[in-house]
Design a protein around this motif. Sequence first.
Motif, PDB file in Angstrom:
ATOM      1  N   MET A   1       0.879  -1.062  -0.178  1.00  0.00           N
ATOM      2  CA  MET A   1       0.090  -0.068  -0.073  1.00  0.00           C
ATOM      3  C   MET A   1       0.726   1.142  -0.038  1.00  0.00           C
ATOM      4  SD  MET A   1      -2.987  -1.138   2.599  1.00  0.00           S
ATOM      5  CE  MET A   1      -3.947   0.378   2.483  1.00  0.00           C
ATOM      6  N   SER A   2       2.041   1.267   0.785  1.00  0.00           N
ATOM      7  CA  SER A   2       2.963   2.286   0.539  1.00  0.00           C
ATOM      8  C   SER A   2       3.442   2.575  -0.622  1.00  0.00           C
ATOM      9  CB  SER A   2       4.037   2.083   1.706  1.00  0.00           C
ATOM     10  OG  SER A   2       5.024   3.164   1.587  1.00  0.00           O
ATOM     11  N   MET A   3       3.771   1.553  -1.331  1.00  0.00           N
ATOM     12  CA  MET A   3       4.230   1.734  -2.720  1.00  0.00           C
ATOM     13  C   MET A   3       3.227   2.320  -3.482  1.00  0.00           C
ATOM     14  SD  MET A   3       6.444  -1.858  -3.180  1.00  0.00           S
ATOM     15  CE  MET A   3       6.767  -1.695  -4.898  1.00  0.00           C
ATOM     16  N   GLU A   4       1.967   1.813  -3.389  1.00  0.00           N
ATOM     17  CA  GLU A   4       0.925   2.256  -4.192  1.00  0.00           C
ATOM     18  C   GLU A   4       0.544   3.734  -3.975  1.00  0.00           C
ATOM     19  OE1 GLU A   4      -3.778   1.125  -5.330  1.00  0.00           O
ATOM     20  OE2 GLU A   4      -2.774  -0.113  -3.747  1.00  0.00           O
ATOM     21  N   PHE A   5       0.562   4.204  -2.784  1.00  0.00           N
ATOM     22  CA  PHE A   5       0.742   5.661  -2.459  1.00  0.00           C
ATOM     23  C   PHE A   5       1.734   6.393  -2.986  1.00  0.00           C
ATOM     24  CE2 PHE A   5       1.704   9.019   0.653  1.00  0.00           C
ATOM     25  CZ  PHE A   5       0.523   9.696   0.585  1.00  0.00           C
ATOM     26  N   ASN A   6       2.866   5.899  -2.867  1.00  0.00           N
ATOM     27  CA  ASN A   6       4.205   6.800  -3.685  1.00  0.00           C
ATOM     28  C   ASN A   6       3.731   6.720  -5.163  1.00  0.00           C
ATOM     29  OD1 ASN A   6       5.394   7.203  -1.080  1.00  0.00           O
ATOM     30  ND2 ASN A   6       6.601   5.259  -1.184  1.00  0.00           N
ATOM     31  N   ASP A   7       3.403   5.802  -5.636  1.00  0.00           N
ATOM     32  CA  ASP A   7       3.042   5.806  -7.334  1.00  0.00           C
ATOM     33  C   ASP A   7       1.954   6.861  -7.530  1.00  0.00           C
ATOM     34  OD1 ASP A   7       3.430   4.796  -9.893  1.00  0.00           O
ATOM     35  OD2 ASP A   7       1.662   3.685  -9.709  1.00  0.00           O
ATOM     36  N   THR A   8       1.056   6.697  -6.643  1.00  0.00           N
ATOM     37  CA  THR A   8      -0.105   7.630  -6.986  1.00  0.00           C
ATOM     38  C   THR A   8       0.555   9.221  -6.737  1.00  0.00           C
ATOM     39  OG1 THR A   8      -1.577   6.169  -6.135  1.00  0.00           O
ATOM     40  CG2 THR A   8      -2.516   8.350  -6.414  1.00  0.00           C
ATOM     41  N   ARG A   9       1.210   9.534  -5.753  1.00  0.00           N
ATOM     42  CA  ARG A   9       1.626  10.755  -5.594  1.00  0.00           C
ATOM     43  C   ARG A   9       2.760  11.256  -6.692  1.00  0.00           C
ATOM     44  NH1 ARG A   9       4.926  11.801  -0.229  1.00  0.00           N
ATOM     45  NH2 ARG A   9       2.852  11.273   0.512  1.00  0.00           N
ATOM     46  N   GLU A  10       3.059  10.389  -7.293  1.00  0.00           N
ATOM     47  CA  GLU A  10       4.023  10.663  -8.412  1.00  0.00           C
ATOM     48  C   GLU A  10       3.218  11.084  -9.661  1.00  0.00           C
ATOM     49  OE1 GLU A  10       6.592   7.345  -9.093  1.00  0.00           O
ATOM     50  OE2 GLU A  10       7.981   7.816  -7.523  1.00  0.00           O
ATOM     51  N   GLN A  11       2.173  10.193  -9.785  1.00  0.00           N
ATOM     52  CA  GLN A  11       1.359  10.468 -10.782  1.00  0.00           C
ATOM     53  C   GLN A  11       0.734  11.855 -10.779  1.00  0.00           C
ATOM     54  OE1 GLN A  11      -1.543   7.222 -11.368  1.00  0.00           O
ATOM     55  NE2 GLN A  11       0.083   5.774 -12.261  1.00  0.00           N
ATOM     56  N   LEU A  12       0.159  12.018  -9.583  1.00  0.00           N
ATOM     57  CA  LEU A  12      -0.525  13.808  -9.181  1.00  0.00           C
ATOM     58  C   LEU A  12       0.496  14.697  -9.512  1.00  0.00           C
ATOM     59  CD1 LEU A  12      -2.843  14.929  -8.227  1.00  0.00           C
ATOM     60  CD2 LEU A  12      -1.659  14.642  -5.879  1.00  0.00           C
ATOM     61  N   GLN A  13       1.888  14.356  -9.041  1.00  0.00           N
ATOM     62  CA  GLN A  13       2.753  15.393  -9.469  1.00  0.00           C
ATOM     63  C   GLN A  13       3.020  15.631 -11.032  1.00  0.00           C
ATOM     64  OE1 GLN A  13       6.232  14.381  -7.377  1.00  0.00           O
ATOM     65  NE2 GLN A  13       5.602  14.812  -5.367  1.00  0.00           N
ATOM     66  N   LYS A  14       2.840  14.385 -11.342  1.00  0.00           N
ATOM     67  CA  LYS A  14       3.174  14.580 -13.195  1.00  0.00           C
ATOM     68  C   LYS A  14       2.028  15.178 -13.666  1.00  0.00           C
ATOM     69  CE  LYS A  14       3.600  11.455 -17.005  1.00  0.00           C
ATOM     70  NZ  LYS A  14       3.819  10.109 -17.587  1.00  0.00           N
ATOM     71  N   HIS A  15       0.705  14.907 -13.235  1.00  0.00           N
ATOM     72  CA  HIS A  15      -0.423  15.796 -13.754  1.00  0.00           C
ATOM     73  C   HIS A  15      -0.502  17.165 -13.329  1.00  0.00           C
ATOM     74  CE1 HIS A  15      -2.643  12.123 -15.185  1.00  0.00           C
ATOM     75  NE2 HIS A  15      -2.593  11.614 -14.046  1.00  0.00           N
ATOM     76  N   SER A  16       0.065  17.599 -12.408  1.00  0.00           N
ATOM     77  CA  SER A  16       0.241  18.877 -11.815  1.00  0.00           C
ATOM     78  C   SER A  16       1.133  19.653 -12.870  1.00  0.00           C
ATOM     79  CB  SER A  16       0.895  18.950 -10.603  1.00  0.00           C
ATOM     80  OG  SER A  16      -0.076  18.590  -9.434  1.00  0.00           O
ATOM     81  N   VAL A  17       2.292  18.903 -13.206  1.00  0.00           N
ATOM     82  CA  VAL A  17       3.176  19.227 -14.336  1.00  0.00           C
ATOM     83  C   VAL A  17       2.561  19.543 -15.561  1.00  0.00           C
ATOM     84  CG1 VAL A  17       5.405  19.021 -15.579  1.00  0.00           C
ATOM     85  CG2 VAL A  17       5.337  18.428 -13.109  1.00  0.00           C
ATOM     86  N   ASP A  18       1.716  18.602 -15.975  1.00  0.00           N
ATOM     87  CA  ASP A  18       1.190  18.744 -17.222  1.00  0.00           C
ATOM     88  C   ASP A  18       0.261  19.635 -17.162  1.00  0.00           C
ATOM     89  OD1 ASP A  18       2.446  16.537 -18.016  1.00  0.00           O
ATOM     90  OD2 ASP A  18       0.834  14.902 -17.436  1.00  0.00           O
ATOM     91  N   ILE A  19      -0.336  20.095 -16.047  1.00  0.00           N
ATOM     92  CA  ILE A  19      -1.497  21.294 -15.989  1.00  0.00           C
ATOM     93  C   ILE A  19      -0.633  22.393 -16.110  1.00  0.00           C
ATOM     94  CG2 ILE A  19      -3.205  22.337 -14.531  1.00  0.00           C
ATOM     95  CD1 ILE A  19      -3.945  19.754 -13.203  1.00  0.00           C
TER      96      ILE A  19
END
Length: 337
Positions: A1-19
């Motif tokens: 679950m910690s790994m999934e949480f980190n992966d989700t955070r990375e995707q969120l940061q990536k989407h923020s960069v995309d925005i």
Amino acid sequence: MSMEFNDTREQLQKHSVDISTLKREIQELGKHKERLGGNITGIEERLNITERQLREKKAQLEYLETETKGAFTETQKLLKLYKDGLSHLNSTTQDLEDKVETRLHATKTDFGAKLKEVQNNSEALSAELKEQKAEAVKFMEETGSKFRHVDEQLKIQNTSVGQQNSDIHSLKNKYAGITNRLGSVKKTVGELKPEVDQLNARVNAKVAFSATIIESKDVFTGPQTGISKILIFNKVFTNIGNAYNSKTGLFTAPRKGVYHFSFMTFGYSTYTSGAILVKNGNYQVSTWEFKGPDSSDTTSNTVILELNHKDTVNIILWKGGKINTGVFSGFLVFPTK
């Protein structure tokens, strides 16, 4: 679950960069629009839709992040519980190891003491076995000496047995002669057996009786039974064999044979006197005395009868006859086959 949480955070940061990138592109497009002065309404709408979608994804990511944090917190709690349980298990294991170690030490000490005791007993047993072995050797030597003595005695006795066998052979010859003589005697005894049996029967056949009538108030009639007028000679002098019954006046033959009977009556002359001897209810012999001038009358008679087993003999009065007293006697002369 910690790994999934980190992966989700990375995707969120990536989407923020995309925005941010899209925003810069929009700004550049706005500038380009101004430069171009053209109509880009359609592009703006598309950008707005994309922005809304990104915001929805961001909200979903934030919700997922919250759920992930909650799950992570629960996981940490479970891990803490597991760690506490493991710590308790380790402590319990250590206690058990200490107890086992103590028990093993005590067992070793006890086993050592018992082993020492067994060794001591073994040494004592070995000493006792040595002593018994010495006694056994001594016994064997004494027994051997006795056996040699017995063997000498047996040799002497064998010589004596030979002489005894000779004597026994002689005795056998004498016994054969005695056996022959005994066979002859047995034959003679067999021939004499009928006569011996007859003599034994005569010796063992002891039957004799004699009885009288005791005077009663019924003078001249004597004791009698009802209509049959059976005289009951109720005073017994002799009753060898118990064949006469002083209650009924009947003599019952205990065996087949020849019997002698006699009877006597005494009465007064004022009445007919006399009696009848009866066998199985049938008249055999009798006496008779009429009324007369004398004061008293005496009558008697004797008879020898052959009776079967259970035949009966008794005395009865004449019809109208009366007596005062009397005697009835009998005995077995000899039995018959």
